[in-house]
Design a protein around this motif. Structure first.
Motif, PDB file in Angstrom:
ATOM      1  N   THR A 177       0.815  -1.219   0.000  1.00 19.91           N
ATOM      2  CA  THR A 177       0.000   0.000   0.000  1.00 19.91           C
ATOM      3  C   THR A 177       0.845   1.265   0.000  1.00 19.91           C
ATOM      4  O   THR A 177       0.298   2.369  -0.135  1.00 19.91           O
ATOM      5  N   LEU A 178       2.164   1.129   0.176  1.00 22.98           N
ATOM      6  CA  LEU A 178       3.038   2.297   0.255  1.00 22.98           C
ATOM      7  C   LEU A 178       3.604   2.657  -1.106  1.00 22.98           C
ATOM      8  O   LEU A 178       3.820   1.795  -1.955  1.00 22.98           O
ATOM      9  N   SER A 179       3.897   3.932  -1.297  1.00 20.54           N
ATOM     10  CA  SER A 179       4.588   4.391  -2.505  1.00 20.54           C
ATOM     11  C   SER A 179       6.072   4.042  -2.389  1.00 20.54           C
ATOM     12  O   SER A 179       6.584   3.800  -1.281  1.00 20.54           O
ATOM     13  N   PRO A 180       6.799   4.017  -3.509  1.00 20.23           N
ATOM     14  CA  PRO A 180       8.242   3.788  -3.429  1.00 20.23           C
ATOM     15  C   PRO A 180       8.947   4.767  -2.496  1.00 20.23           C
ATOM     16  O   PRO A 180       9.848   4.369  -1.743  1.00 20.23           O
ATOM     17  N   ASP A 181       8.543   6.025  -2.490  1.00 20.32           N
ATOM     18  CA  ASP A 181       9.134   7.004  -1.569  1.00 20.32           C
ATOM     19  C   ASP A 181       8.893   6.625  -0.125  1.00 20.32           C
ATOM     20  O   ASP A 181       9.801   6.727   0.722  1.00 20.32           O
ATOM     21  N   GLU A 182       7.688   6.201   0.188  1.00 18.74           N
ATOM     22  CA  GLU A 182       7.349   5.831   1.569  1.00 18.74           C
ATOM     23  C   GLU A 182       8.135   4.603   2.008  1.00 18.74           C
ATOM     24  O   GLU A 182       8.571   4.512   3.166  1.00 18.74           O
ATOM     25  N   ILE A 183       8.321   3.660   1.095  1.00 20.94           N
ATOM     26  CA  ILE A 183       9.108   2.471   1.421  1.00 20.94           C
ATOM     27  C   ILE A 183      10.564   2.852   1.699  1.00 20.94           C
ATOM     28  O   ILE A 183      11.178   2.374   2.662  1.00 20.94           O
ATOM     29  N   TYR A 184      11.119   3.708   0.872  1.00 20.77           N
ATOM     30  CA  TYR A 184      12.491   4.193   1.075  1.00 20.77           C
ATOM     31  C   TYR A 184      12.621   4.852   2.452  1.00 20.77           C
ATOM     32  O   TYR A 184      13.585   4.599   3.196  1.00 20.77           O
TER      33      TYR A 184
ATOM     34  N   ASP B 165      17.171   8.496  -6.306  1.00 19.46           N
ATOM     35  CA  ASP B 165      15.942   9.034  -6.879  1.00 19.46           C
ATOM     36  C   ASP B 165      15.559   8.294  -8.157  1.00 19.46           C
ATOM     37  O   ASP B 165      14.374   8.099  -8.439  1.00 19.46           O
ATOM     38  N   ARG B 166      16.555   7.852  -8.928  1.00 16.15           N
ATOM     39  CA  ARG B 166      16.267   7.121 -10.160  1.00 16.15           C
ATOM     40  C   ARG B 166      15.717   5.725  -9.847  1.00 16.15           C
ATOM     41  O   ARG B 166      14.850   5.224 -10.570  1.00 16.15           O
ATOM     42  N   VAL B 167      16.243   5.103  -8.796  1.00 20.21           N
ATOM     43  CA  VAL B 167      15.758   3.771  -8.425  1.00 20.21           C
ATOM     44  C   VAL B 167      14.350   3.873  -7.835  1.00 20.21           C
ATOM     45  O   VAL B 167      13.479   3.039  -8.119  1.00 20.21           O
ATOM     46  N   ILE B 168      14.117   4.894  -7.019  1.00 20.30           N
ATOM     47  CA  ILE B 168      12.789   5.102  -6.450  1.00 20.30           C
ATOM     48  C   ILE B 168      11.754   5.308  -7.555  1.00 20.30           C
ATOM     49  O   ILE B 168      10.614   4.827  -7.473  1.00 20.30           O
ATOM     50  N   ALA B 169      12.170   5.982  -8.623  1.00 22.41           N
ATOM     51  CA  ALA B 169      11.285   6.239  -9.772  1.00 22.41           C
ATOM     52  C   ALA B 169      11.413   5.143 -10.824  1.00 22.41           C
ATOM     53  O   ALA B 169      11.239   5.398 -12.024  1.00 22.41           O
ATOM     54  N   TYR B 170      11.656   3.913 -10.401  1.00 17.84           N
ATOM     55  CA  TYR B 170      11.928   2.816 -11.333  1.00 17.84           C
ATOM     56  C   TYR B 170      10.784   2.582 -12.320  1.00 17.84           C
ATOM     57  O   TYR B 170      10.996   2.105 -13.430  1.00 17.84           O
ATOM     58  N   GLU B 171       9.573   2.911 -11.922  1.00 14.36           N
ATOM     59  CA  GLU B 171       8.416   2.651 -12.786  1.00 14.36           C
ATOM     60  C   GLU B 171       8.468   3.445 -14.088  1.00 14.36           C
ATOM     61  O   GLU B 171       7.810   3.085 -15.064  1.00 14.36           O
TER      62      GLU B 171
ATOM     63  N   TYR C 219      13.791  -0.573   0.466  1.00 14.68           N
ATOM     64  CA  TYR C 219      14.012  -0.590   1.921  1.00 14.68           C
ATOM     65  C   TYR C 219      15.508  -0.530   2.216  1.00 14.68           C
ATOM     66  O   TYR C 219      15.946   0.194   3.116  1.00 14.68           O
ATOM     67  N   MET C 220      16.289  -1.296   1.451  1.00 18.07           N
ATOM     68  CA  MET C 220      17.726  -1.369   1.719  1.00 18.07           C
ATOM     69  C   MET C 220      18.436  -0.075   1.333  1.00 18.07           C
ATOM     70  O   MET C 220      19.380   0.337   2.009  1.00 18.07           O
ATOM     71  N   LEU C 221      18.001   0.572   0.271  1.00 20.71           N
ATOM     72  CA  LEU C 221      18.606   1.860  -0.095  1.00 20.71           C
ATOM     73  C   LEU C 221      18.338   2.891   0.991  1.00 20.71           C
ATOM     74  O   LEU C 221      19.227   3.684   1.333  1.00 20.71           O
ATOM     75  N   GLY C 222      17.156   2.890   1.544  1.00 18.11           N
ATOM     76  CA  GLY C 222      16.853   3.817   2.631  1.00 18.11           C
ATOM     77  C   GLY C 222      17.693   3.548   3.871  1.00 18.11           C
ATOM     78  O   GLY C 222      18.189   4.473   4.515  1.00 18.11           O
TER      79      GLY C 222
END
Length: 263
Positions: A139-146, A203-209, A229-232
């Motif tokens: 349910t989380l966005s990639p940013d929220e997961i990071y 930022d590029r990995v977070i925006a992978y989509e 999660y690991m990048l964060g």
């Protein structure tokens, strides 16, 4: 003298048969585990994020005796007979709850699934390090997961290893059992993500989509999101890249170890 800040690991896991294999990939996992013990000593416990506990909401296990989950079908009996009898670690569960607050709930319905134990059995074959799983929150966005990963980073200073298991490329519909390498799309996406991770272009990995070949590489998100999660949890640290290998056409086994020196 052992270092104090434990590393962060992302590993590809591929087929569950990984647990029974002796390949360059399994030897790569064994090497990473050995380096962790040599450089940091034995982790107090492992917080494992597996693609195969994909949930609506963020959950952490708290049981002292987690069950081993055989969440796969149609494999040889030897795989279902394979045991990786790790204990849980309630103290780690409590720390995760304290760090994440109302963003996490305790759930002991699951266990240690094949996304975790097929990797850990090669990294730490003695099964002597407790494991607590954290779910991948769909349910989380990639940013929220990071950002959730960032919130977990203090665990590293307390003797806990943070490890995620997924795949940079994971497309079971396009698996080619006769291809020991990757398709052009698989190789291109794996190369792009690995370069972004090497250069900490988070930022590029977070925006992978939005990247080329994402529809091919990550048609569903659960195997890619563990990397965020690991990048964060390792913000700003350059990785040691291991098992940089694609197989079955549409699977990348690539792993990244943050905070671990090359031997």
């Amino acid at each position: 003298m052992n270092k104090k800040r434990m590393p962060v690991i992302f590993s590809g896991h591929g087929s569950p048969m990984l647990a029974l294999e002796d390949t360059a990939v399994t030897r790569g996992l064994h090497s990473i585990g050995s380096q962790i013990r040599e450089q940091f000593g034995k982790p107090k416990a492992i917080l494992a994020v597996s693609a195969h506990w994909y949930t609506k909401g963020t959950f952490v296990q708290s049981t002292e005796k987690p069950k081993q989950v055989y969440d796969m079908y149609g494999f040889p009996k030897a795989l279902y007979d394979f045991k990786y009898p790790v204990k849980g670690y309630p103290d780690l569960s409590e720390r995760v709850s304290a760090l994440l607050g109302n963003r996490v709930s305790v759930n002991d319905d699951w266990g240690i699934d094949h996304g975790a134990w097929t990797v850990l059995c090669h990294m730490f074959p003695e099964a002597d390090i407790p494991v607590v799983q954290l779910s991948v929150d769909g349910t989380l966005s990639p940013d929220e997961i990071y950002n959730l990963g960032k919130a977990l980073a203090p665990l590293r200073d307390e003797g806990y290893l943070i490890l995620a298991s997924g795949n940079v490329v994971h497309n079971l519909r396009l698996v080619d059992w006769d291809n020991p390498d990757g398709s052009p799309e698989c190789l291109a996406f794996n190369k792009a993500i690995t370069e972004y991770v090497r250069n900490r272009q988070d930022d590029r990995v977070i925006a992978y989509e939005s990247l080329p070949n994402t529809g091919y590489a990550a048609p569903t998100p659960e195997h890619f999101l563990p990397l965020l999660y690991m990048l964060g949890a390792s913000e700003g640290e350059k990785p040691l890249v291991f098992n940089n290998h694609c197989e079955l056409g549409a699977i990348a086994m690539t792993g990244y170890a943050f905070g671990l020196e090359q031997n």
